[in-house]
Design a protein around this motif. Structure first.
Motif: not given
Length: 155
Positions: A111-122, A142-152
């Motif tokens: 199970i990979p550890f998540t990166k900053p700005g990355e969120y996993v939900r159930e 979802v992963r958010f770009a650093p220092d923004t509220n824009t995610g992908e």
């Protein structure tokens, strides 16, 4: 490994690692809170839960969303153990059909550890909140770009 043991190990990692790295582990533990009863979690193996390939599994959507990789193993004709890695997104083939060849077993789960700005939900919807079969389950990342509220959404 039982579901209870896995939850305990995840809780320990959550307590000792940076919060941004444990989003998947927290999602699994939140889902386990509603997973069967304590007695079942104390004896149920995570490998059995995965390998049944159930479409109503509470955990399999999280493994897929988090890019978890399964290692499967078998002995070849000469008795040598041969392993292969299968991403969770490729492991579940059809209704109750998984990518296990004859004589293979699920050996490990990475199970990979998540990166900053990355969120996993159930998500689980059932008739009752506790100890019930799901109507629908989901795992999302979802992963958010650093220092923004824009995610992908992460495919």
């Amino acid at each position: 490994v039982t579901l209870t043991r896995m939850k305990d190990v995840f809780s320990s990692l959550i307590a000792t690692r940076p919060a941004h790295s444990t989003s998947t582990l927290r999602a699994v533990n939140r889902q386990l809170k509603w997973f069967a009863g304590t007695q079942i979690r104390n004896v149920s193996a995570i490998a059995g839960n995965i390998c049944t390939g159930s479409p109503i599994s509470d955990l399999n959507p999280i493994w897929i969303a988090s890019d978890t990789v399964f290692t499967v193993a078998k002995k070849d004709e000469s008795g040598i153990i041969v392993t292969r890695k299968v991403p969770a997104k490729n492991f579940f083939l059809h209704y109750r059909k998984v990518d296990l060849q004859p004589n293979e077993i699920l050996l490990s789960i990475a199970i990979p550890f998540t990166k900053p700005g990355e969120y996993v939900r159930e998500f689980k919807q059932a008739h009752r909140r506790e100890d019930d079969i799901a109507i629908v389950n989901a795992g999302m990342r979802v992963r958010f770009a650093p220092d923004t509220n824009t995610g992908e959404w992460v495919p």
